[in-house]
Scaffold this motif. Sequence first.
Motif, PDB file in Angstrom:
ATOM      1  N   THR A   1       0.853  -1.186   0.000  1.00  0.00           N
ATOM      2  CA  THR A   1       0.000   0.000   0.000  1.00  0.00           C
ATOM      3  C   THR A   1       0.884   1.231   0.000  1.00  0.00           C
ATOM      4  OG1 THR A   1      -0.204   0.059   2.422  1.00  0.00           O
ATOM      5  CG2 THR A   1      -1.936  -1.103   1.210  1.00  0.00           C
ATOM      6  N   ARG A   2       0.378   2.268  -0.633  1.00  0.00           N
ATOM      7  CA  ARG A   2       1.056   3.562  -0.653  1.00  0.00           C
ATOM      8  C   ARG A   2       0.035   4.608  -0.229  1.00  0.00           C
ATOM      9  NH1 ARG A   2       1.283   0.798  -4.748  1.00  0.00           N
ATOM     10  NH2 ARG A   2       3.126  -0.322  -5.409  1.00  0.00           N
ATOM     11  N   LEU A   3       0.346   5.331   0.835  1.00  0.00           N
ATOM     12  CA  LEU A   3      -0.579   6.329   1.374  1.00  0.00           C
ATOM     13  C   LEU A   3       0.017   7.710   1.167  1.00  0.00           C
ATOM     14  CD1 LEU A   3      -0.501   3.661   3.442  1.00  0.00           C
ATOM     15  CD2 LEU A   3      -2.391   4.934   4.424  1.00  0.00           C
ATOM     16  N   PHE A   4      -0.743   8.559   0.499  1.00  0.00           N
ATOM     17  CA  PHE A   4      -0.347   9.934   0.268  1.00  0.00           C
ATOM     18  C   PHE A   4      -1.240  10.800   1.146  1.00  0.00           C
ATOM     19  CE2 PHE A   4       0.278   7.396  -3.516  1.00  0.00           C
ATOM     20  CZ  PHE A   4       1.623   7.600  -3.768  1.00  0.00           C
ATOM     21  N   VAL A   5      -0.643  11.584   2.021  1.00  0.00           N
ATOM     22  CA  VAL A   5      -1.416  12.365   2.987  1.00  0.00           C
ATOM     23  C   VAL A   5      -0.998  13.827   2.907  1.00  0.00           C
ATOM     24  CG1 VAL A   5      -1.619  10.342   4.481  1.00  0.00           C
ATOM     25  CG2 VAL A   5       0.172  11.999   4.941  1.00  0.00           C
ATOM     26  N   THR A   6      -1.940  14.718   3.179  1.00  0.00           N
ATOM     27  CA  THR A   6      -1.641  16.143   3.102  1.00  0.00           C
ATOM     28  C   THR A   6      -1.143  16.718   4.428  1.00  0.00           C
ATOM     29  OG1 THR A   6      -3.959  16.705   3.530  1.00  0.00           O
ATOM     30  CG2 THR A   6      -3.266  16.545   1.212  1.00  0.00           C
ATOM     31  N   ASP A   7      -1.290  15.947   5.503  1.00  0.00           N
ATOM     32  CA  ASP A   7      -0.814  16.399   6.815  1.00  0.00           C
ATOM     33  C   ASP A   7      -0.290  15.193   7.584  1.00  0.00           C
ATOM     34  OD1 ASP A   7      -0.359  17.433   9.341  1.00  0.00           O
ATOM     35  OD2 ASP A   7      -2.411  18.183   9.624  1.00  0.00           O
ATOM     36  N   ILE A   8       1.017  15.024   7.565  1.00  0.00           N
ATOM     37  CA  ILE A   8       1.645  13.849   8.183  1.00  0.00           C
ATOM     38  C   ILE A   8       1.413  13.807   9.696  1.00  0.00           C
ATOM     39  CG2 ILE A   8       3.953  14.786   8.615  1.00  0.00           C
ATOM     40  CD1 ILE A   8       3.219  11.366   6.974  1.00  0.00           C
ATOM     41  N   SER A   9       1.050  14.925  10.298  1.00  0.00           N
ATOM     42  CA  SER A   9       0.778  14.908  11.738  1.00  0.00           C
ATOM     43  C   SER A   9      -0.462  14.066  12.061  1.00  0.00           C
ATOM     44  CB  SER A   9       0.619  16.328  12.290  1.00  0.00           C
ATOM     45  OG  SER A   9      -0.602  16.906  11.874  1.00  0.00           O
ATOM     46  N   GLN A  10      -1.256  13.720  11.057  1.00  0.00           N
ATOM     47  CA  GLN A  10      -2.428  12.878  11.260  1.00  0.00           C
ATOM     48  C   GLN A  10      -2.115  11.402  11.009  1.00  0.00           C
ATOM     49  OE1 GLN A  10      -5.994  14.330   9.347  1.00  0.00           O
ATOM     50  NE2 GLN A  10      -5.358  16.445   9.611  1.00  0.00           N
ATOM     51  N   TRP A  11      -0.832  11.054  10.981  1.00  0.00           N
ATOM     52  CA  TRP A  11      -0.420   9.691  10.636  1.00  0.00           C
ATOM     53  C   TRP A  11      -1.025   8.646  11.570  1.00  0.00           C
ATOM     54  CZ3 TRP A  11       2.096   6.240  13.713  1.00  0.00           C
ATOM     55  CH2 TRP A  11       2.725   6.734  14.866  1.00  0.00           C
ATOM     56  N   GLU A  12      -1.203   8.980  12.849  1.00  0.00           N
ATOM     57  CA  GLU A  12      -1.731   7.978  13.781  1.00  0.00           C
ATOM     58  C   GLU A  12      -3.172   7.602  13.455  1.00  0.00           C
ATOM     59  OE1 GLU A  12      -0.145   8.067  18.007  1.00  0.00           O
ATOM     60  OE2 GLU A  12       0.210  10.142  17.334  1.00  0.00           O
ATOM     61  N   GLU A  13      -4.007   8.589  13.103  1.00  0.00           N
ATOM     62  CA  GLU A  13      -5.399   8.311  12.741  1.00  0.00           C
ATOM     63  C   GLU A  13      -5.468   7.515  11.438  1.00  0.00           C
ATOM     64  OE1 GLU A  13      -8.309   9.016  14.583  1.00  0.00           O
ATOM     65  OE2 GLU A  13      -6.661   9.174  16.004  1.00  0.00           O
ATOM     66  N   ILE A  14      -4.656   7.902  10.482  1.00  0.00           N
ATOM     67  CA  ILE A  14      -4.605   7.200   9.204  1.00  0.00           C
ATOM     68  C   ILE A  14      -4.075   5.783   9.425  1.00  0.00           C
ATOM     69  CG2 ILE A  14      -3.505   7.192   6.928  1.00  0.00           C
ATOM     70  CD1 ILE A  14      -3.414  10.376   7.321  1.00  0.00           C
ATOM     71  N   GLY A  15      -3.006   5.676  10.190  1.00  0.00           N
ATOM     72  CA  GLY A  15      -2.410   4.379  10.490  1.00  0.00           C
ATOM     73  C   GLY A  15      -3.356   3.466  11.256  1.00  0.00           C
ATOM     74  N   ARG A  16      -4.164   4.045  12.153  1.00  0.00           N
ATOM     75  CA  ARG A  16      -5.134   3.241  12.911  1.00  0.00           C
ATOM     76  C   ARG A  16      -6.160   2.619  11.968  1.00  0.00           C
ATOM     77  NH1 ARG A  16     -10.058   4.639  15.817  1.00  0.00           N
ATOM     78  NH2 ARG A  16      -9.652   6.834  15.371  1.00  0.00           N
ATOM     79  N   ALA A  17      -6.681   3.404  11.027  1.00  0.00           N
ATOM     80  CA  ALA A  17      -7.660   2.878  10.070  1.00  0.00           C
ATOM     81  C   ALA A  17      -7.011   1.821   9.172  1.00  0.00           C
ATOM     82  CB  ALA A  17      -8.239   4.010   9.221  1.00  0.00           C
ATOM     83  N   HIS A  18      -5.781   2.062   8.737  1.00  0.00           N
ATOM     84  CA  HIS A  18      -5.043   1.100   7.907  1.00  0.00           C
ATOM     85  C   HIS A  18      -4.819  -0.186   8.707  1.00  0.00           C
ATOM     86  CE1 HIS A  18      -1.475  -0.586   5.833  1.00  0.00           C
ATOM     87  NE2 HIS A  18      -1.931   0.033   4.751  1.00  0.00           N
TER      88      HIS A  18
END
Length: 139
Positions: free
Chosen positions: A75-92
């Motif tokens: 998987t490759r995740l492109f995010v506009t605000d890396i400070s939200q990585w934990e929320e994105i990572g939790r869903a992943h």
Amino acid sequence: MKRQNISSGAVWEDVVGYSRAVRVGNVIEVAGTTATNGDEFVGKGSAYEQTKFILQKIGKALEEAGATMEDVVRTRLFVTDISQWEEIGRAHGEVFRSIKPASTMVQVSALINPEHLVEIEATALLSAEHPQTEGFSLR
């Protein structure tokens, strides 16, 4: 080698010239996927909700190609605000915790719509023994 293009029905597929996913042999590539469903935008302001919805869309494309999330190897995740990585990572992690595909998350300056906080690509690989490889040449 047989090629299968999977469409989401988005009007932009014909305009831009892309498919939601493409299967060639035992490899399935899912294009960059966002939290847009037709004219509906899902998860406004929530990177977690957008990620959950995106992964559901990816799962549907994989299913149409004869695969499941268990077949995802990257998987490759492109995010506009890396400070939200934990929320994105939790869903992943809720989807891939036991599968553990290779994964990359990078911050980008923008996505095509300013409300998009996340865009995800996925690669799935079917084994030769997978029942959905019938009719596809693995060479």
